[in-house]
Design a protein around this motif. Structure first.
Motif, short mmCIF file in Angstrom:
data_model
loop_
_atom_site.label_atom_id
_atom_site.label_comp_id
_atom_site.label_asym_id
_atom_site.label_seq_id
_atom_site.Cartn_x
_atom_site.Cartn_y
_atom_site.Cartn_z
N ASP A 100 -15.16 34.28 34.60
CA ASP A 100 -14.48 33.41 33.64
C ASP A 100 -15.40 32.22 33.34
OD1 ASP A 100 -12.83 31.97 32.05
OD2 ASP A 100 -11.29 31.60 33.56
N PRO A 101 -16.33 32.38 32.38
CA PRO A 101 -17.30 31.32 32.09
C PRO A 101 -16.64 30.00 31.70
CG PRO A 101 -17.92 33.36 30.99
CD PRO A 101 -16.56 33.57 31.55
N ALA A 102 -15.41 30.05 31.16
CA ALA A 102 -14.74 28.81 30.75
C ALA A 102 -14.54 27.87 31.94
CB ALA A 102 -13.40 29.14 30.09
N ARG A 103 -14.43 28.42 33.15
CA ARG A 103 -14.24 27.57 34.33
C ARG A 103 -15.47 26.71 34.61
NH1 ARG A 103 -12.09 30.43 39.57
NH2 ARG A 103 -12.29 28.26 40.24
N CYS A 104 -16.64 27.14 34.14
CA CYS A 104 -17.86 26.35 34.32
C CYS A 104 -17.74 25.01 33.60
CB CYS A 104 -19.07 27.11 33.80
SG CYS A 104 -19.39 28.69 34.62
N LEU A 105 -16.95 24.98 32.51
CA LEU A 105 -16.79 23.76 31.72
C LEU A 105 -15.97 22.70 32.44
CD1 LEU A 105 -16.17 25.44 28.26
CD2 LEU A 105 -18.27 24.29 29.02
#
Length: 442
Positions: free
Chosen positions: A228-233
């Motif tokens: 879930d790349p959005a969690r990197c934000l």
């Protein structure tokens, strides 16, 4: 103390499973036990030969190799069933597999935690994120990364997916710095990450990694969520900072590794990006047998070796040493380059490499602050974080200790340390309570 006790009992359980596997085979198969073992060893040897032919030959010999690699284990199973020994063999294999798993867990526990230090720092006020919509099969759009980043107060620079010309992301990053950015980030592959990371390091700015590439090795070693790349934000509003090293080859930064020889030759093929497997299978015979590329020589840490088929220089050494647990870096702040040199001359070495990984005789491992690669050619192909380049010889790789400030989410999956190569001597010392844990004698 808890890690010591856990490692000791895991090691004892591992050795117990191994002994039980031998006991089950001896008790069940009786006098046929030696024959059972011989059939298993022969099957493994035939599998190794078959895999070697499949990788290093073309045409009928390649298909013969595939057939041999499939038929060998099938034949062994048929013999075990026919002789009525299969229940004992199955039990022994299960116990042995459990022993290997427990052994790796014991060695991992014995090695202890080596997490990178986190630092509390103020959050960014003018973050700028560069996003590649084509990276990772369209993860920027799939996970709504641009929208999410804007909601968190970041300025987003989207690369043009319709442009036929390669856009200069380093120039875009420099422009963002000139406009007042106090954090640079990238949603893209490792090659793009490295280009912007170099700009961030040059200006002393924090760098944010969004795992929107295909493999995301750098994100994996930072402990980020690749699913879930959005969690990197989340790092934009609730983050901590890691100080990590940055590798450089011929003045260009790399966050993962630089490859010379076999892999670099494959990456140069224009068909590689769209058809990786078929390209590799097409080129491997020429690279493994009768290799006609430049003869390499590598020097690191005061040592040198001649004519490796492949050399991999990594930004900090990889931890793992077998194919069951692919290489990762639990630390990227040690200030050292890891170096792997590989030369495989036949089926036996290929089989050992598959079984023992970096512990195999075909592999040379070194560490150093600088690596020099020379060749009998003026220019050689080089793969920098998977990107195909051609560089003038000699090629110099260096490490810039703690040059990069990486901002990561406070709450993230974390980097799972891989199991070390299985070492029965160390396992025995752990079981006896005489091994070193976390660098101290116990």
């Amino acid at each position: 103390m808890g890690a010591v006790v856990r490692a000791k009992w895991l090691a004892r359980a591992s050795i117990g499973c191994g002994a039980a596997a031998v006991g089950v085979l001896a008790a069940g198969a009786g006098l046929r036990g030696a024959l059972v073992v011989a059939v298993g060893v022969a099957a493994l040897a035939l599998i190794a030969v078959g895999v070697w032919w499949a990788l290093s030959r073309r045409g009928p010999v390649r298909w013969l190799g595939v057939l041999l690699a499939v038929a060998a284990p099938a034949g062994a199973v048929a013999l075990y069933v026919g002789a009525g020994t299969w229940p004992w063999v199955l039990g022994a294999v299960a116990l042995w597999s459990a022993g290997l798993s427990l052994g790796r867990a014991a060695l991992r526990a014995g090695r202890g935690s080596r997490a990178m230090r986190e630092r509390e720092v103020a959050g960014p006020r003018r973050p700028v994120l560069i996003m590649n919509p084509r990276s990772g099969g369209g993860k920027v759009e799939k996970f709504k990364l641009a929208e999410r980043a804007r909601e968190l107060g970041a300025q987003v620079v989207l690369l043009d997916p319709s442009s036929e010309q390669e856009q200069d992301v380093a120039q875009l990053a420099e422009r963002a710095v000139a406009d007042g950015a106090d954090l640079l980030g990238v949603a893209g592959g490792d090659g793009t990450q490295a280009l912007v990371a170099q700009v961030a390091a040059r200006h002393g700015l924090p760098f944010l990694v969004v795992a929107a590439g295909t493999r995301n090795h750098f994100a994996l070693d930072l402990g980020l969520d690749r699913d879930d790349p959005a969690r990197c934000l989340d790092a934009l509003t609730d983050g901590v900072e890691l100080r990590v090293d940055l590798g450089e080859v011929a003045g260009r930064a790399f966050v993962n590794n630089v490859s010379f020889g076999t892999y670099a030759e494959i990456v140069q093929n224009p068909e590689y990006r769209d058809a990786k497997t078929s390209t590799v299978l097409s080129m491997l015979p020429d690279l493994l047998v009768g290799y006609t590329g430049a003869e390499l020589r590598a020097e690191a840490g005061g040592e040198a070796w001649e004519r490796p088929q492949a050399v991999l220089v990594s930004n900090n050494p990889y931890d793992a040493g077998d194919l069951l647990d692919p290489g990762r870096r639990s630390r990227m702040d040690l200030g050292r380059l890891g170096v792997l040199g590989v030369r495989v001359d036949g089926a036996a070495q290929a089989a050992e490499l598959a079984l023992r990984g970096t512990s195999a005789e075909a592999v040379t491992t070194l560490v150093g602050r600088e690596v020099l690669v020379t060749a009998d050619a003026a220019r050689i192909p080089v793969a920098v974080d998977g990107e195909a380049l051609e560089l003038e010889v000699p090629v110099r790789c260096v490490i810039r200790p703690t040059a990069l400030r990486v901002r990561v989410p406070r709450h993230r999956p974390g980097a799972v340390p891989p199991a070390p190569p299985l070492n029965w001597g160390r396992l025995s010392r752990l079981a006896a309570g005489r091994a070193e844990v976390n660098g101290g004698a116990r």
